[in-house]
Design an enzyme around this catalytic site. Structure first.
Site, PDB file in Angstrom:
ATOM      1  N   GLY A  74      83.113  78.697  54.381  1.00 20.89           N
ATOM      2  CA  GLY A  74      81.833  78.484  54.772  1.00 20.89           C
ATOM      3  C   GLY A  74      81.076  79.617  54.582  1.00 20.89           C
ATOM      4  O   GLY A  74      81.584  80.880  54.231  1.00 20.89           O
TER       5      GLY A  74
ATOM      6  N   GLN B  61      74.128  85.552  56.036  1.00 18.93           N
ATOM      7  CA  GLN B  61      74.914  86.592  55.426  1.00 18.93           C
ATOM      8  C   GLN B  61      74.531  86.915  54.018  1.00 18.93           C
ATOM      9  O   GLN B  61      74.753  87.976  53.112  1.00 18.93           O
ATOM     10  CB  GLN B  61      76.160  85.876  55.004  1.00 18.93           C
ATOM     11  CG  GLN B  61      76.992  85.561  56.457  1.00 18.93           C
ATOM     12  CD  GLN B  61      78.430  84.936  56.208  1.00 18.93           C
ATOM     13  OE1 GLN B  61      78.165  83.651  56.191  1.00 18.93           O
ATOM     14  NE2 GLN B  61      79.478  85.568  56.267  1.00 18.93           N
TER      15      GLN B  61
ATOM     16  N   CYS C  20      85.685  86.671  58.228  1.00 17.56           N
ATOM     17  CA  CYS C  20      84.543  86.708  57.988  1.00 17.56           C
ATOM     18  C   CYS C  20      84.246  87.147  56.692  1.00 17.56           C
ATOM     19  O   CYS C  20      84.699  88.523  56.799  1.00 17.56           O
ATOM     20  CB  CYS C  20      83.676  86.975  59.286  1.00 17.56           C
ATOM     21  SG  CYS C  20      81.909  86.751  58.845  1.00 17.56           S
ATOM     22  N   LEU C  21      83.675  86.736  55.830  1.00 15.78           N
ATOM     23  CA  LEU C  21      83.236  87.342  54.697  1.00 15.78           C
ATOM     24  C   LEU C  21      82.298  88.582  54.828  1.00 15.78           C
ATOM     25  O   LEU C  21      82.266  89.507  53.896  1.00 15.78           O
ATOM     26  CB  LEU C  21      82.504  86.603  53.445  1.00 15.78           C
ATOM     27  CG  LEU C  21      83.447  85.356  53.283  1.00 15.78           C
ATOM     28  CD1 LEU C  21      82.472  84.302  52.089  1.00 15.78           C
ATOM     29  CD2 LEU C  21      84.582  85.694  52.344  1.00 15.78           C
TER      30      LEU C  21
ATOM     31  N   HIS D 197      81.434  78.809  63.822  1.00 14.92           N
ATOM     32  CA  HIS D 197      81.278  79.935  63.141  1.00 14.92           C
ATOM     33  C   HIS D 197      80.044  80.272  62.323  1.00 14.92           C
ATOM     34  O   HIS D 197      79.313  81.331  62.586  1.00 14.92           O
ATOM     35  CB  HIS D 197      82.355  80.219  62.446  1.00 14.92           C
ATOM     36  CG  HIS D 197      82.642  81.508  61.444  1.00 14.92           C
ATOM     37  ND1 HIS D 197      83.556  82.655  61.855  1.00 14.92           N
ATOM     38  CD2 HIS D 197      81.812  82.116  60.705  1.00 14.92           C
ATOM     39  CE1 HIS D 197      83.397  83.350  60.918  1.00 14.92           C
ATOM     40  NE2 HIS D 197      82.260  83.443  60.366  1.00 14.92           N
ATOM     41  N   GLU D 198      79.661  79.387  61.417  1.00 16.16           N
ATOM     42  CA  GLU D 198      78.418  79.431  60.802  1.00 16.16           C
ATOM     43  C   GLU D 198      77.267  79.234  61.792  1.00 16.16           C
ATOM     44  O   GLU D 198      76.091  80.053  61.302  1.00 16.16           O
ATOM     45  CB  GLU D 198      78.391  78.279  59.640  1.00 16.16           C
ATOM     46  CG  GLU D 198      79.574  78.231  58.745  1.00 16.16           C
ATOM     47  CD  GLU D 198      80.007  79.664  58.282  1.00 16.16           C
ATOM     48  OE1 GLU D 198      79.217  80.510  58.236  1.00 16.16           O
ATOM     49  OE2 GLU D 198      81.083  79.769  57.748  1.00 16.16           O
TER      50      GLU D 198
ATOM     51  N   HIS E  44      76.433  82.617  63.028  1.00 14.15           N
ATOM     52  CA  HIS E  44      75.741  83.414  62.213  1.00 14.15           C
ATOM     53  C   HIS E  44      74.044  83.253  62.355  1.00 14.15           C
ATOM     54  O   HIS E  44      73.464  84.046  62.081  1.00 14.15           O
ATOM     55  CB  HIS E  44      76.183  83.363  60.808  1.00 14.15           C
ATOM     56  CG  HIS E  44      77.428  83.958  60.505  1.00 14.15           C
ATOM     57  ND1 HIS E  44      77.439  85.552  60.455  1.00 14.15           N
ATOM     58  CD2 HIS E  44      78.357  83.432  60.007  1.00 14.15           C
ATOM     59  CE1 HIS E  44      78.696  85.787  59.821  1.00 14.15           C
ATOM     60  NE2 HIS E  44      79.404  84.754  59.620  1.00 14.15           N
TER      61      HIS E  44
HETATM   62  O1  GNR Z   1      86.203  81.938  54.997  1.00 19.96           O
HETATM   63  C1  GNR Z   1      86.102  81.885  56.280  1.00 19.96           C
HETATM   64  N1  GNR Z   1      87.215  81.415  56.874  1.00 19.96           N
HETATM   65  C2  GNR Z   1      87.240  80.984  58.166  1.00 19.96           C
HETATM   66  C3  GNR Z   1      88.415  80.806  58.909  1.00 19.96           C
HETATM   67  C4  GNR Z   1      88.200  80.349  60.211  1.00 19.96           C
HETATM   68  C5  GNR Z   1      87.032  79.996  60.720  1.00 19.96           C
HETATM   69  C6  GNR Z   1      85.959  80.278  60.105  1.00 19.96           C
HETATM   70  C7  GNR Z   1      86.010  80.627  58.974  1.00 19.96           C
HETATM   71  S1  GNR Z   1      84.596  80.979  58.312  1.00 19.96           S
HETATM   72  C8  GNR Z   1      84.732  82.166  56.745  1.00 19.96           C
HETATM   73  C9  GNR Z   1      83.787  82.429  55.778  1.00 19.96           C
HETATM   74  C10 GNR Z   1      82.711  83.149  56.622  1.00 19.96           C
HETATM   75  O2  GNR Z   1      82.564  84.145  57.000  1.00 19.96           O
HETATM   76  N2  GNR Z   1      81.631  82.111  56.950  1.00 19.96           N
HETATM   77  O3  GNR Z   1      80.529  82.882  57.562  1.00 19.96           O
HETATM   78 NI    NI Z   2      81.391  84.575  58.749  1.00 20.76          NI
END
Ligand code: GNR
Ligand code: NI
Length: 168
Positions: A46, A51, A92-93, A134-135, A138
Site C-alpha cells: 500500500g 508518503q 512501512c516504506l 495503516h494507509e 498516514h
Molecule cells: O508494504 C507494507 N506492508 C504492510 C504490512 C502490514 C500492514 C501494513 C503494511 S503497509 C506497507 C507499505 C506502507 O508503508 N504503506 O504506507
Molecule cells: Ni506506511
C-alpha cells in the site's frame, strides 16, 4: 516511469493532514499511476499520498499474490464491523528497517470514491483490512512508530537521521 521519492521518518511532512479531493481529473489519475508504480518498485502492499509529499486523500493498495489487482482509493472512511483487536505486525516504506505490532480492528467496511469520483464500498479483513487502516493513518499524519514505546521510537529516529535508509 519515474519513481516518486518517499519521505522518511522523522520528516515533519509525514505529520500533515491530507485534504479531501474535489477534482477527479487527469492530474489525479497521473498521480495515482505514479504512486502505484512507486509502490510496486519498492515492494509495498500500500502507499498513501502523504508518503510522496502529496497532501490529498489518495491511497493505492494491492495485496494480491500476482501484484496485478490494484485498488485506487480516494476520500476513504471506514466503519468498524468487528472491533475485536487483532495483532498485525507491520512495516512501512517511510520507516525502513522498522517493524511494529499494531492492534487493528478485525473487520471494516470502507467507503471511498474511485478515480472517476464514483462512490464505492467494500468490506475488508486480514492483511487487506490492516493495510487500509495503516494507509488512512498516514492521511491523518499517524505512523506506526506512534504505537511503539518512546524508547523504541527514539532509537529508530536516531538511526534514520544518521542514514536515511537505516542500512549504513
Ligand atoms: O508494504 C507494507 N506492508 C504492510 C504490512 C502490514 C500492514 C501494513 C503494511 S503497509 C506497507 C507499505 C506502507 O508503508 N504503506 O504506507
Ligand atoms: Ni506506511
Amino acid at each position: 516511469m519515474n519513481k516518486l521519492d518517499i519521505l522518511t521518518f522523522p520528516d515533519p511532512r509525514l505529520r500533515k493532514k491530507a485534504k479531501p479531493i474535489e477534482r477527479f481529473d487527469e492530474n489525479l489519475k497521473n498521480m495515482a499511476k505514479k504512486m502505484l508504480h512507486t509502490m510496486y518498485a519498492d515492494k509495498g502492499i500500500g502507499l498513501a499520498a502523504t508518503q510522496v509529499n502529496y497532501h490529498e486523500r489518495l491511497i493505492v493498495i494491492d495485496v494480491s499474490e500476482g501484484r496485478d489487482e490494484p485498488i485506487y482509493i480516494v476520500n476513504p472512511s471506514y466503519e468498524i464491523l468487528d472491533s475485536s483487536p487483532e495483532s498485525s505486525k507491520e512495516g512501512c516504506l517511510s520507516i525502513p528497517t522498522f517493524q511494529q505490532e499494531v492492534l487493528r480492528a478485525k473487520k471494516i467496511e470502507l467507503s471511498y470514491q474511485d478515480l472517476d469520483g464514483e462512490p464505492q464500498k467494500l468490506m475488508a479483513e486480514g492483511l487487506f483490512g490492516y493495510c487500509i487502516q495503516h494507509e488512512i493513518d498516514h492521511l491523518n499524519g499517524k505512523l506506526i512508530v506512534d504505537y511503539a514505546s518512546s524508547l523504541k521510537r527514539s532509537r529508530i529516529k536516531a538511526k534514520l537521521l544518521k542514514t536515511k535508509n537505516g542500512k549504513a
